[in-house]
Design a protein around this motif. Sequence first.
Motif, PDB file in Angstrom:
ATOM      1  N   VAL A 283      -5.429   4.411  -5.376  1.00 37.69           N
ATOM      2  CA  VAL A 283      -5.409   5.109  -4.088  1.00 37.69           C
ATOM      3  C   VAL A 283      -6.766   5.718  -3.782  1.00 37.69           C
ATOM      4  O   VAL A 283      -7.244   5.668  -2.634  1.00 37.69           O
ATOM      5  CB  VAL A 283      -4.296   6.186  -4.095  1.00 37.69           C
ATOM      6  N   VAL A 284      -7.416   6.291  -4.783  1.00 39.61           N
ATOM      7  CA  VAL A 284      -8.759   6.840  -4.567  1.00 39.61           C
ATOM      8  C   VAL A 284      -9.731   5.738  -4.144  1.00 39.61           C
ATOM      9  O   VAL A 284     -10.517   5.900  -3.199  1.00 39.61           O
ATOM     10  CB  VAL A 284      -9.258   7.545  -5.837  1.00 39.61           C
ATOM     11  N   MET A 285      -9.665   4.602  -4.820  1.00 43.19           N
ATOM     12  CA  MET A 285     -10.514   3.477  -4.446  1.00 43.19           C
ATOM     13  C   MET A 285     -10.206   2.996  -3.033  1.00 43.19           C
ATOM     14  O   MET A 285     -11.116   2.688  -2.249  1.00 43.19           O
ATOM     15  CB  MET A 285     -10.304   2.340  -5.441  1.00 43.19           C
ATOM     16  N   LEU A 286      -8.919   2.957  -2.707  1.00 45.17           N
ATOM     17  CA  LEU A 286      -8.507   2.481  -1.387  1.00 45.17           C
ATOM     18  C   LEU A 286      -9.014   3.394  -0.284  1.00 45.17           C
ATOM     19  O   LEU A 286      -9.568   2.938   0.723  1.00 45.17           O
ATOM     20  CB  LEU A 286      -6.979   2.378  -1.337  1.00 45.17           C
ATOM     21  N   VAL A 287      -8.847   4.689  -0.464  1.00 48.96           N
ATOM     22  CA  VAL A 287      -9.276   5.644   0.568  1.00 48.96           C
ATOM     23  C   VAL A 287     -10.796   5.618   0.717  1.00 48.96           C
ATOM     24  O   VAL A 287     -11.325   5.604   1.843  1.00 48.96           O
ATOM     25  CB  VAL A 287      -8.775   7.056   0.212  1.00 48.96           C
ATOM     26  N   ALA A 288     -11.518   5.596  -0.403  1.00 46.11           N
ATOM     27  CA  ALA A 288     -12.971   5.575  -0.337  1.00 46.11           C
ATOM     28  C   ALA A 288     -13.470   4.293   0.327  1.00 46.11           C
ATOM     29  O   ALA A 288     -14.381   4.333   1.170  1.00 46.11           O
ATOM     30  CB  ALA A 288     -13.559   5.705  -1.740  1.00 46.11           C
ATOM     31  N   ALA A 289     -12.883   3.151  -0.022  1.00 48.51           N
ATOM     32  CA  ALA A 289     -13.294   1.889   0.594  1.00 48.51           C
ATOM     33  C   ALA A 289     -12.970   1.886   2.082  1.00 48.51           C
ATOM     34  O   ALA A 289     -13.764   1.392   2.901  1.00 48.51           O
ATOM     35  CB  ALA A 289     -12.606   0.723  -0.102  1.00 48.51           C
ATOM     36  N   PHE A 290     -11.823   2.441   2.457  1.00 44.96           N
ATOM     37  CA  PHE A 290     -11.450   2.490   3.874  1.00 44.96           C
ATOM     38  C   PHE A 290     -12.443   3.345   4.663  1.00 44.96           C
ATOM     39  O   PHE A 290     -12.848   2.968   5.774  1.00 44.96           O
ATOM     40  CB  PHE A 290     -10.032   3.052   4.022  1.00 44.96           C
ATOM     41  N   VAL A 291     -12.841   4.467   4.118  1.00 42.74           N
ATOM     42  CA  VAL A 291     -13.794   5.336   4.819  1.00 42.74           C
ATOM     43  C   VAL A 291     -15.137   4.635   4.984  1.00 42.74           C
ATOM     44  O   VAL A 291     -15.746   4.665   6.074  1.00 42.74           O
ATOM     45  CB  VAL A 291     -13.957   6.665   4.056  1.00 42.74           C
ATOM     46  N   LEU A 292     -15.606   3.982   3.930  1.00 41.21           N
ATOM     47  CA  LEU A 292     -16.880   3.289   4.014  1.00 41.21           C
ATOM     48  C   LEU A 292     -16.831   2.141   5.014  1.00 41.21           C
ATOM     49  O   LEU A 292     -17.761   1.949   5.815  1.00 41.21           O
ATOM     50  CB  LEU A 292     -17.282   2.778   2.632  1.00 41.21           C
ATOM     51  N   LEU A 293     -15.744   1.367   5.000  1.00 40.73           N
ATOM     52  CA  LEU A 293     -15.617   0.263   5.952  1.00 40.73           C
ATOM     53  C   LEU A 293     -15.472   0.773   7.378  1.00 40.73           C
ATOM     54  O   LEU A 293     -15.960   0.145   8.320  1.00 40.73           O
ATOM     55  CB  LEU A 293     -14.415  -0.608   5.578  1.00 40.73           C
ATOM     56  N   LEU A 294     -14.824   1.920   7.550  1.00 41.71           N
ATOM     57  CA  LEU A 294     -14.730   2.515   8.883  1.00 41.71           C
ATOM     58  C   LEU A 294     -16.112   2.895   9.405  1.00 41.71           C
ATOM     59  O   LEU A 294     -16.437   2.653  10.581  1.00 41.71           O
ATOM     60  CB  LEU A 294     -13.819   3.741   8.844  1.00 41.71           C
TER      61      LEU A 294
ATOM     62  N   LEU B 183       0.828  -1.206   0.000  1.00 38.84           N
ATOM     63  CA  LEU B 183       0.000   0.000   0.000  1.00 38.84           C
ATOM     64  C   LEU B 183       0.865   1.260   0.000  1.00 38.84           C
ATOM     65  O   LEU B 183       0.538   2.245  -0.671  1.00 38.84           O
ATOM     66  CB  LEU B 183      -0.928   0.002   1.214  1.00 38.84           C
ATOM     67  N   SER B 184       1.960   1.223   0.744  1.00 36.36           N
ATOM     68  CA  SER B 184       2.861   2.375   0.749  1.00 36.36           C
ATOM     69  C   SER B 184       3.466   2.606  -0.621  1.00 36.36           C
ATOM     70  O   SER B 184       3.633   3.753  -1.054  1.00 36.36           O
ATOM     71  CB  SER B 184       3.967   2.151   1.785  1.00 36.36           C
ATOM     72  N   ALA B 185       3.775   1.507  -1.327  1.00 30.73           N
ATOM     73  CA  ALA B 185       4.331   1.647  -2.680  1.00 30.73           C
ATOM     74  C   ALA B 185       3.328   2.327  -3.613  1.00 30.73           C
ATOM     75  O   ALA B 185       3.703   3.146  -4.456  1.00 30.73           O
ATOM     76  CB  ALA B 185       4.721   0.279  -3.219  1.00 30.73           C
ATOM     77  N   ALA B 186       2.038   1.996  -3.454  1.00 29.77           N
ATOM     78  CA  ALA B 186       1.021   2.636  -4.286  1.00 29.77           C
ATOM     79  C   ALA B 186       0.942   4.137  -4.004  1.00 29.77           C
ATOM     80  O   ALA B 186       0.869   4.952  -4.930  1.00 29.77           O
ATOM     81  CB  ALA B 186      -0.342   1.976  -4.045  1.00 29.77           C
ATOM     82  N   PHE B 187       0.995   4.507  -2.736  1.00 26.40           N
ATOM     83  CA  PHE B 187       0.948   5.927  -2.385  1.00 26.40           C
ATOM     84  C   PHE B 187       2.207   6.649  -2.872  1.00 26.40           C
ATOM     85  O   PHE B 187       2.126   7.769  -3.384  1.00 26.40           O
ATOM     86  CB  PHE B 187       0.800   6.093  -0.876  1.00 26.40           C
ATOM     87  N   LEU B 188       3.366   6.017  -2.700  1.00 24.50           N
ATOM     88  CA  LEU B 188       4.617   6.661  -3.117  1.00 24.50           C
ATOM     89  C   LEU B 188       4.651   6.871  -4.626  1.00 24.50           C
ATOM     90  O   LEU B 188       5.132   7.901  -5.112  1.00 24.50           O
ATOM     91  CB  LEU B 188       5.810   5.817  -2.664  1.00 24.50           C
ATOM     92  N   LYS B 189       4.149   5.890  -5.383  1.00 28.32           N
ATOM     93  CA  LYS B 189       4.114   6.043  -6.832  1.00 28.32           C
ATOM     94  C   LYS B 189       3.153   7.152  -7.233  1.00 28.32           C
ATOM     95  O   LYS B 189       3.414   7.918  -8.176  1.00 28.32           O
ATOM     96  CB  LYS B 189       3.690   4.719  -7.486  1.00 28.32           C
ATOM     97  N   THR B 190       2.067   7.282  -6.513  1.00 29.50           N
ATOM     98  CA  THR B 190       1.094   8.345  -6.814  1.00 29.50           C
ATOM     99  C   THR B 190       1.683   9.720  -6.526  1.00 29.50           C
ATOM    100  O   THR B 190       1.389  10.701  -7.236  1.00 29.50           O
ATOM    101  CB  THR B 190      -0.179   8.136  -5.978  1.00 29.50           C
ATOM    102  N   PHE B 191       2.534   9.817  -5.494  1.00 28.19           N
ATOM    103  CA  PHE B 191       3.127  11.105  -5.128  1.00 28.19           C
ATOM    104  C   PHE B 191       4.095  11.630  -6.179  1.00 28.19           C
ATOM    105  O   PHE B 191       4.507  12.788  -6.106  1.00 28.19           O
ATOM    106  CB  PHE B 191       3.845  10.980  -3.785  1.00 28.19           C
ATOM    107  N   THR B 192       4.459  10.793  -7.161  1.00 26.29           N
ATOM    108  CA  THR B 192       5.327  11.273  -8.226  1.00 26.29           C
ATOM    109  C   THR B 192       4.568  12.179  -9.201  1.00 26.29           C
ATOM    110  O   THR B 192       5.194  12.868 -10.008  1.00 26.29           O
ATOM    111  CB  THR B 192       5.930  10.096  -9.001  1.00 26.29           C
ATOM    112  N   LEU B 193       3.240  12.153  -9.140  1.00 27.96           N
ATOM    113  CA  LEU B 193       2.435  13.022  -9.998  1.00 27.96           C
ATOM    114  C   LEU B 193       2.316  14.408  -9.390  1.00 27.96           C
ATOM    115  O   LEU B 193       2.300  14.568  -8.168  1.00 27.96           O
ATOM    116  CB  LEU B 193       1.024  12.434 -10.166  1.00 27.96           C
ATOM    117  N   THR B 194       2.209  15.381 -10.247  1.00 34.04           N
ATOM    118  CA  THR B 194       1.879  16.723  -9.762  1.00 34.04           C
ATOM    119  C   THR B 194       0.398  16.769  -9.388  1.00 34.04           C
ATOM    120  O   THR B 194      -0.370  15.871  -9.737  1.00 34.04           O
ATOM    121  CB  THR B 194       2.178  17.772 -10.841  1.00 34.04           C
TER     122      THR B 194
END
Length: 279
Positions: free
Chosen positions: A251-262, A36-47
């Motif tokens: 990452v968007v899917m992950l965050v949205a799913a995490f919020v819903l499951l929370l 999961l950290s790798a997915a976030f780190l790869k996303t952070f390479t975008l502006t």
Amino acid sequence: MVFSRLLLKRHSVLPGFDLALGVTLLYLSLVVLIPLSAAFLKTFTLTWDAFWEAVGSPRVLASYRLSFGTSLAAALVNAVFGFIVAWVLVRYPLPGKRVVDALVDLPFALPTAVAGIALTALYAPTGWIGQWLPFQVAFTPLGVFVALTFIGLPFVVRTVQPVLEDLHQELEEAAATLGANRWQTFSRVILPIVAPALLTGFALAFARALGEYGSVIFIAGNMPMLSEITPLLIVTKLEQYDYAGATAIAVVMLVAAFVLLLIINLLQAWARRRQGQAS
């Protein structure tokens, strides 16, 4: 007393707390946290502009609506009919009950691609069922809903079934003795006890449906803006070597799913707390 504690500690089946905690954290890091950290780190390479362009295009937004909408609808349907199936398996002596009980687990054992091909063969316009329907199921969003309902039902049944098995019928008889009708018995006696397990099954079915890929791509038709799910869009971007764009959507899917499951877990805790206060 001290000797008994030392003896209990020495003959404990599980390892010590430090070792168990270390192994647990190491396993979770390798399996969950690092990917999961790798997915976030790869996303952070975008502006920031590139990120919003990747996750907010009309095609991606349409896939969000389809994936989240059909997953939620399928989980709600499974929550209702999964409870009914679990109730029948627990309370009624059906002929061939063991066979029906084993069939509930079929989506667990069946490869998702096989499930998708089978559902497509059934619900296609020329299929055994689809040819008799006045509307088209396969290659439409309705086909996605059918596939997600198929793979999510066992989660609800297997979560609710043990709770119903432990639910004594004396409670229902006591409620009837006190003058409660069937609806009052269900809503005030049975449902509060089963609600935490039912919410758990709903959450599991929703999470499974949200990330489902194999059983959907065959029956969905995969038409952009109409029947293209988000996991397929992620795979498409990976095939185009757009790794940052793929991880941004993930990452968007992950965050949205995490919020819903929370939110669902908070509802579960509230239901258990309310049940404890009532008892």
